[in-house]
Design a protein around this motif. Structure first.
Motif, short mmCIF file in Angstrom:
data_model
loop_
_atom_site.label_atom_id
_atom_site.label_comp_id
_atom_site.label_asym_id
_atom_site.label_seq_id
_atom_site.Cartn_x
_atom_site.Cartn_y
_atom_site.Cartn_z
N ILE A 92 11.73 10.52 6.86
CA ILE A 92 11.22 9.77 5.71
C ILE A 92 9.86 10.35 5.34
CG2 ILE A 92 10.36 7.49 4.95
CD1 ILE A 92 12.07 6.24 7.20
N SER A 93 9.61 10.53 4.05
CA SER A 93 8.21 10.75 3.69
C SER A 93 7.82 9.63 2.76
CB SER A 93 7.99 12.14 3.08
OG SER A 93 8.62 12.25 1.84
N PHE A 94 6.55 9.27 2.80
CA PHE A 94 6.10 8.18 1.92
C PHE A 94 4.68 8.43 1.46
CE2 PHE A 94 3.50 5.72 4.99
CZ PHE A 94 3.96 6.23 6.21
N GLU A 95 4.42 7.93 0.26
CA GLU A 95 3.11 8.13 -0.32
C GLU A 95 2.34 6.82 -0.25
OE1 GLU A 95 3.17 10.40 -3.99
OE2 GLU A 95 1.22 9.54 -4.50
N GLY B 46 4.15 17.44 -4.80
CA GLY B 46 3.83 16.08 -4.38
C GLY B 46 3.32 15.99 -2.95
N ILE B 47 3.06 17.17 -2.34
CA ILE B 47 2.52 17.15 -0.98
C ILE B 47 0.99 17.09 -1.09
CG2 ILE B 47 2.45 18.37 1.24
CD1 ILE B 47 5.19 19.62 0.33
N ASN B 48 0.51 15.86 -1.17
CA ASN B 48 -0.91 15.66 -1.44
C ASN B 48 -1.56 14.89 -0.29
OD1 ASN B 48 -0.15 12.95 -1.75
ND2 ASN B 48 0.32 13.28 -3.91
N GLU B 49 -2.80 14.47 -0.48
CA GLU B 49 -3.57 13.81 0.59
C GLU B 49 -3.08 12.40 0.89
OE1 GLU B 49 -4.63 14.53 -2.43
OE2 GLU B 49 -5.22 12.57 -3.21
N ARG B 50 -2.14 11.90 0.11
CA ARG B 50 -1.62 10.54 0.34
C ARG B 50 -0.25 10.54 1.01
NH1 ARG B 50 -3.22 11.12 -4.66
NH2 ARG B 50 -1.11 11.03 -5.54
N LEU B 51 0.34 11.74 1.15
CA LEU B 51 1.73 11.81 1.64
C LEU B 51 1.79 11.93 3.17
CD1 LEU B 51 4.70 12.10 0.35
CD2 LEU B 51 4.52 14.46 1.17
N LEU B 52 2.62 11.10 3.77
CA LEU B 52 2.85 11.14 5.21
C LEU B 52 4.33 11.37 5.47
CD1 LEU B 52 0.68 8.06 6.25
CD2 LEU B 52 0.09 10.48 6.52
N ARG C 106 0.81 -1.23 0.00
CA ARG C 106 0.00 0.00 0.00
C ARG C 106 0.85 1.28 0.00
NH1 ARG C 106 -5.14 -0.87 0.08
NH2 ARG C 106 -5.96 -2.84 0.85
N VAL C 107 2.16 1.11 -0.11
CA VAL C 107 3.04 2.27 -0.16
C VAL C 107 3.52 2.45 -1.60
CG1 VAL C 107 5.23 3.24 0.66
CG2 VAL C 107 3.72 2.02 2.24
N ARG C 108 3.23 3.60 -2.17
CA ARG C 108 3.54 3.85 -3.58
C ARG C 108 4.96 4.38 -3.78
NH1 ARG C 108 0.41 0.85 -4.21
NH2 ARG C 108 -1.75 0.97 -4.90
N ALA C 109 5.45 5.16 -2.81
CA ALA C 109 6.79 5.74 -2.95
C ALA C 109 7.36 6.02 -1.57
CB ALA C 109 6.73 7.03 -3.75
#
Lengths: 140, 241
Positions: B151-154, B204-210, B122-125
Motif C-alpha cells: 500500500i502507498s498512501f499520501e 507523485g513520490i513526494n515528501e508526503r508519500l509513505l 490526515r490521509v489524502r490518498a
C-alpha cells in the motif's frame, strides 16, 4: 496439483536416499567425477548445485515456466538480464521501477551502450509510441 | 503509485514488434499472477521479498518458458556467477512452502489497513490495487487472482509523514517488503532516492508519500501502532527528528 501443494511438492526429483523430508543442503563447491568425461550431473556449484536446483525447479513450476535461475539478489538477476542485450539496444521500462533498477539502467547499462525510455506502461499507447527499430525489450 | 500493466495486451504488442516482454512479479508472486501464461517472455523476481518472506535472505530469480531463452540466460548465469548459495537456496525452499498462506493472510491484513487509512482525516490518498477505487482495479482483477499487500498512501503534510516514520514501533521504518514483519518506507529518501527529483515528483513520490508492506501481525495491532502516530501530527508537537 493446486498451487498450494506445489509450493511444498513442486519438484519431484530426489537428491538423496535417506528419506529426509527436508532437502539436504549440499554445501559443496565442486563435485567429483566418477571417471574421465563422466559427470554425476553436477560439476561445480556455480553451474548447478542440487539444493539450488530443487529451488529453481520449484520456482519454475510455480511460475508455469520451463527454467528458473536463482541469483544471490534481485539486482544480480536484473544485472544478468541486461547481458542479453547489446550496445545500441533500446529498452522501454516502466517509470514505476525500483530506484535500484533505475541506477543500474542509467549508471551502468547506459555506459555499456544500452538506451532506455521510462514510460507509464499501464497505458499501452505510451509503450507503442516509444518503439523504435532498435527496441529489443519492454520491462514492466 | 502501484500502477498495473495489462500483461496480455502488452504481450500482443511486444510479440508483434519482436520485443522481449519482461515482467517483474515481485509484488504479486505466481500465487496471484502468472505473467508467462499471459504471454510474458521472462519473469524477474526479487526473491528477497514475498518468496523469501521473512526479511532474512537476499535472492533473485529469472524465469522463462522458452528453451532458447533459457539457454542464453543459463550461459550468462554460469559465466557471470551471481548464483544463490546452497544454504540460501535451502532457506528459500523452506520459505516458499508457506507462500500461499502468507500471501492470503497478508492480503487480508492489507485490505483491513487500506480501509482504515481511507477513513483517516490526515490521509489524502490510499493507493492499493485491491481497492475498487484504484484506477487499475479492474485490470488487476482480470489478470490475477489477488492484490498482494503493498500500500502507498499520501499524508496531509511532510510533518505527518515524518511523525509516522519516527514514531512507529511495531511497524518498523525499514526498506524492503513482502516479509512477515510490517515495514514502512519513505520512497522519496529510500527506494526512489536515485531517481531525479523532477521525475520522482511527477509520479507523485513526494515528501508526503509513505509505503507500507503489510506483514503477518494481527491487523488491529498494526492499526493500534499506526493510529497515534498519524493523529499526533499537527497537534502542536514539534518534529522530533
Amino acid at each position: 496439483m493446486d498451487f498450494t501443494t506445489l509450493c511444498i511438492h513442486g519438484n519431484h526429483r530426489k537428491y538423496d536416499n535417506t528419506g529426509a523430508i527436508s532437502v539436504p543442503i549440499f554445501q559443496s563447491a565442486t563435485f567429483a567425477h566418477p571417471g574421465v568425461g563422466i559427470s554425476t550431473g553436477y560439476d561445480y556449484s556455480r553451474l548447478q548445485n542440487p539444493t539450488r536446483e530443487h529451488l529453481e525447479r520449484t520456482v519454475a513450476k510455480l511460475e508455469g515456466g520451463i527454467d528458473a535461475m536463482a541469483f544471490s539478489s534481485g539486482m544480480a538477476a536484473i544485472a544478468a538480464l541486461m547481458e542479453l542485450f547489446s550496445p545500441g539496444d533500446h529498452i522501454i521500462a516502466s517509470d514505476d521501477i525500483y530506484g535500484g533498477s533505475h541506477r543500474l539502467f542509467f549508471s551502468i547499462s547506459k555506459k555499456n551502450g544500452l538506451d532506455f525510455s521510462l514510460v507509464d506502461t499501464s497505458d499501452i499507447s505510451r509503450i507503442e509510441s516509444h518503439i523504435r527499430p532498435k527496441t529489443k525489450g519492454s520491462l514492466c | 503509485m502501484m500502477h498495473v500493466t495489462d500483461i496480455a495486451e502488452t504481450a500482443r504488442l511486444t510479440k508483434r514488434h519482436g520485443l522481449l516482454l519482461i515482467v517483474d512479479n515481485t509484488f504479486l508472486t505466481p500465487y496471484y499472477l502468472k505473467p508467462l501464461e499471459l504471454g510474458a517472455d521472462i519473469v524477474i523476481h526479487s526473491g528477497t521479498k514475498y518468496l523469501g518472506g521473512h526479511n532474512d535472505t537476499l535472492a533473485g530469480f529469472l524465469v522463462v518458458s522458452d528453451s532458447e531463452l533459457s539457454e542464453r540466460l543459463r550461459f550468462i548465469f554460469k559465466t557471470t556467477g551471481a548464483c544463490l548459495s546452497p544454504f540460501h537456496s535451502w532457506l528459500l525452499i523452506r520459505c516458499i512452502k508457506t507462500l500461499a498462506v502468507r500471501m492470503d493472510r497478508q492480503q487480508e491484513n492489507a485490505m483491513r489497513i487500506a480501509q482504515w487509512l481511507l477513513t483517516h482525516e490526515r490521509v489524502r490518498a490510499v493507493h492499493y490495487i485491491g481497492l475498487p477505487s484504484h484506477p487499475h482495479y479492474e485490470v488487476s482483477k482480470r489478470q490475477g487472482t489477488g492484490f498482494g499487500s503493498m500500500i502507498s498512501f499520501e499524508t496531509d503534510s511532510e510533518e505527518t509523514a515524518i511523525r509516522v516514520l519516527s514514531k512507529v514501533s511495531l511497524i518498523q521504518y525499514a526498506e524492503s517488503l513482502g516479509g512477515v514483519e510490517t515495514l514502512i518506507t519513505y520512497p522519496m529518501l529510500q527506494t526512489h532516492a536515485d531517481i531525479p527529483k523532477e521525475e520522482r515528483e511527477a509520479k507523485g513520490i513526494n515528501e508526503r508519500l509513505l509505503r507500507l508492506s503489510v506483514g503477518l501481525e494481527y491487523a488491529e495491532d498494526l492499526i493500534s501502532c499506526a493510529a497515534p502516530t498519524i493523529r499526533w501530527a499537527g497537534c502542536g508537537q514539534k518534529k522530533s527528528l
